[in-house]
Write a protein that holds these residues in place. Structure first.
Motif, mmCIF file in Angstrom:
data_model
loop_
_atom_site.group_PDB
_atom_site.id
_atom_site.type_symbol
_atom_site.label_atom_id
_atom_site.label_comp_id
_atom_site.label_asym_id
_atom_site.label_seq_id
_atom_site.Cartn_x
_atom_site.Cartn_y
_atom_site.Cartn_z
ATOM 1 N N PHE A 123 0.830 -1.203 0.000
ATOM 2 C CA PHE A 123 0.000 0.000 0.000
ATOM 3 C C PHE A 123 0.868 1.257 0.000
ATOM 4 O O PHE A 123 0.571 2.233 -0.700
ATOM 5 C CB PHE A 123 -0.940 -0.025 1.207
ATOM 6 N N LEU A 124 1.955 1.240 0.758
ATOM 7 C CA LEU A 124 2.895 2.365 0.762
ATOM 8 C C LEU A 124 3.465 2.597 -0.639
ATOM 9 O O LEU A 124 3.545 3.734 -1.117
ATOM 10 C CB LEU A 124 4.026 2.099 1.756
ATOM 11 N N CYS A 125 3.857 1.510 -1.299
ATOM 12 C CA CYS A 125 4.394 1.614 -2.665
ATOM 13 C C CYS A 125 3.352 2.186 -3.619
ATOM 14 O O CYS A 125 3.662 3.025 -4.464
ATOM 15 C CB CYS A 125 4.856 0.250 -3.169
ATOM 16 N N GLY A 142 -7.197 1.503 -8.948
ATOM 17 C CA GLY A 142 -8.262 0.514 -9.076
ATOM 18 C C GLY A 142 -7.745 -0.912 -9.056
ATOM 19 O O GLY A 142 -8.414 -1.817 -8.536
ATOM 20 N N ASN A 143 -6.549 -1.125 -9.622
ATOM 21 C CA ASN A 143 -5.952 -2.462 -9.594
ATOM 22 C C ASN A 143 -5.658 -2.904 -8.156
ATOM 23 O O ASN A 143 -5.876 -4.068 -7.809
ATOM 24 C CB ASN A 143 -4.653 -2.499 -10.398
ATOM 25 N N PHE A 144 -5.176 -1.982 -7.347
ATOM 26 C CA PHE A 144 -4.871 -2.312 -5.950
ATOM 27 C C PHE A 144 -6.155 -2.527 -5.151
ATOM 28 O O PHE A 144 -6.219 -3.411 -4.299
ATOM 29 C CB PHE A 144 -4.016 -1.215 -5.316
ATOM 30 N N TYR A 145 -7.172 -1.730 -5.444
ATOM 31 C CA TYR A 145 -8.456 -1.901 -4.764
ATOM 32 C C TYR A 145 -9.065 -3.252 -5.134
ATOM 33 O O TYR A 145 -9.540 -3.995 -4.260
ATOM 34 C CB TYR A 145 -9.385 -0.745 -5.126
ATOM 35 N N GLU A 146 -9.035 -3.591 -6.400
ATOM 36 C CA GLU A 146 -9.578 -4.870 -6.856
ATOM 37 C C GLU A 146 -8.810 -6.040 -6.233
ATOM 38 O O GLU A 146 -9.404 -7.052 -5.840
ATOM 39 C CB GLU A 146 -9.522 -4.944 -8.386
ATOM 40 N N ALA A 147 -7.481 -5.884 -6.136
ATOM 41 C CA ALA A 147 -6.665 -6.936 -5.509
ATOM 42 C C ALA A 147 -7.041 -7.099 -4.042
ATOM 43 O O ALA A 147 -7.143 -8.220 -3.535
ATOM 44 C CB ALA A 147 -5.179 -6.607 -5.642
ATOM 45 N N ALA A 148 -7.276 -5.981 -3.344
ATOM 46 C CA ALA A 148 -7.673 -6.042 -1.928
ATOM 47 C C ALA A 148 -9.018 -6.752 -1.779
ATOM 48 O O ALA A 148 -9.208 -7.564 -0.860
ATOM 49 C CB ALA A 148 -7.740 -4.635 -1.337
ATOM 50 N N LEU A 149 -9.947 -6.471 -2.690
ATOM 51 C CA LEU A 149 -11.256 -7.124 -2.642
ATOM 52 C C LEU A 149 -11.150 -8.618 -2.968
ATOM 53 O O LEU A 149 -11.821 -9.446 -2.349
ATOM 54 C CB LEU A 149 -12.228 -6.439 -3.609
ATOM 55 N N ASP A 150 -10.300 -8.963 -3.924
ATOM 56 C CA ASP A 150 -10.098 -10.379 -4.272
ATOM 57 C C ASP A 150 -9.537 -11.160 -3.084
ATOM 58 O O ASP A 150 -9.963 -12.285 -2.809
ATOM 59 C CB ASP A 150 -9.154 -10.518 -5.465
ATOM 60 N N LYS A 162 -10.769 -6.840 5.801
ATOM 61 C CA LYS A 162 -11.879 -5.898 5.585
ATOM 62 C C LYS A 162 -11.378 -4.467 5.789
ATOM 63 O O LYS A 162 -11.699 -3.565 5.017
ATOM 64 C CB LYS A 162 -13.032 -6.199 6.546
ATOM 65 N N LYS A 163 -10.600 -4.288 6.848
ATOM 66 C CA LYS A 163 -10.044 -2.953 7.115
ATOM 67 C C LYS A 163 -9.109 -2.518 5.985
ATOM 68 O O LYS A 163 -9.103 -1.358 5.573
ATOM 69 C CB LYS A 163 -9.290 -2.951 8.447
ATOM 70 N N TYR A 164 -8.329 -3.477 5.499
ATOM 71 C CA TYR A 164 -7.400 -3.172 4.407
ATOM 72 C C TYR A 164 -8.172 -2.774 3.150
ATOM 73 O O TYR A 164 -7.838 -1.778 2.497
ATOM 74 C CB TYR A 164 -6.509 -4.386 4.134
#
Length: 199
Positions: A123-125, A142-150, A162-164
């Protein structure tokens, strides 16, 4: 010697800027002298050697990073390689990180999603590299958000995930808003995404 020449050049450059307000001809003269000093310094054997050594050091560091990442890819429990990769990624500047987003950073998150240090470093990167003013990158917020949801979908019972996802979602939506502020509709959208992935 090199440091002294750089300081002299910076001083002359600064002086030329100051002189612009008082006398245009002096400013031009000082600016020309500073350019000559820089050109002479840039072409000295010491400066050339320093640039070669810096490039060689960067190549060695890049190879070590890739080697350690490959070790993690083969064995995700390799703590020594993981520590090395995480420490290096934290120290890299934006330009170097941009080239590693899709080859190291995002794959690392997908490879070891439950490690809190990995999530924090990734996330820092992402925050360092992607901003509202980023012109173009192959990887977006959006790619990072989608990865977090996956990742959340794969481990729906993990509260930390969930927090992440919430944190990454807020960051993502703040980047797509012109004023950088997350709206109540964005919050609702993030909550809906999390709810869908945790069913």
């Amino acid at each position: 010697m090199l440091e002294l020449l750089i300081l002299v050049w910076l001083f002359l450059l600064g002086l030329s800027v100051v002189l612009i307000f008082f006398s245009g001809s002096w400013a031009i003269f000082v600016f020309m002298i500073s350019c000559i000093v820089f050109t002479v310094w840039y072409n000295t054997p010491e400066a050339k050697k320093a640039r070669r050594e810096a490039r060689k050091k960067e190549e060695v560091e890049a190879n070590e990073l890739k080697d350690n990442f490959q070790q993690i890819f083969r064995d995700p429990t390799n703590a020594q390689a993981l520590d090395y990769v995480l420490n290096v990624l934290k120290e890299l500047n934006r330009q170097k990180l941009e080239s590693l987003l899709d080859s190291v950073v995002l794959p690392l998150l997908k490879l070891i999603p439950l490690d809190e240090r990995v999530r924090a470093t990734v996330f820092l990167c992402a925050q360092k590299t992607i901003s509202r003013y980023t012109t173009f990158t192959r990887i977006s917020s959006g790619n990072f958000y989608e990865a977090a949801l996956d990742i959340l979908q794969q481990h729906p019972d993990q509260l930390s995930l969930k927090k992440y996802a919430l944190e990454v979602g807020r960051w993502h939506y703040s980047l797509v808003r012109p004023d950088g502020k997350v709206t109540i509709y964005d919050e609702q959208s993030i909550q809906n995404d999390i709810l869908v992935r945790t069913k």
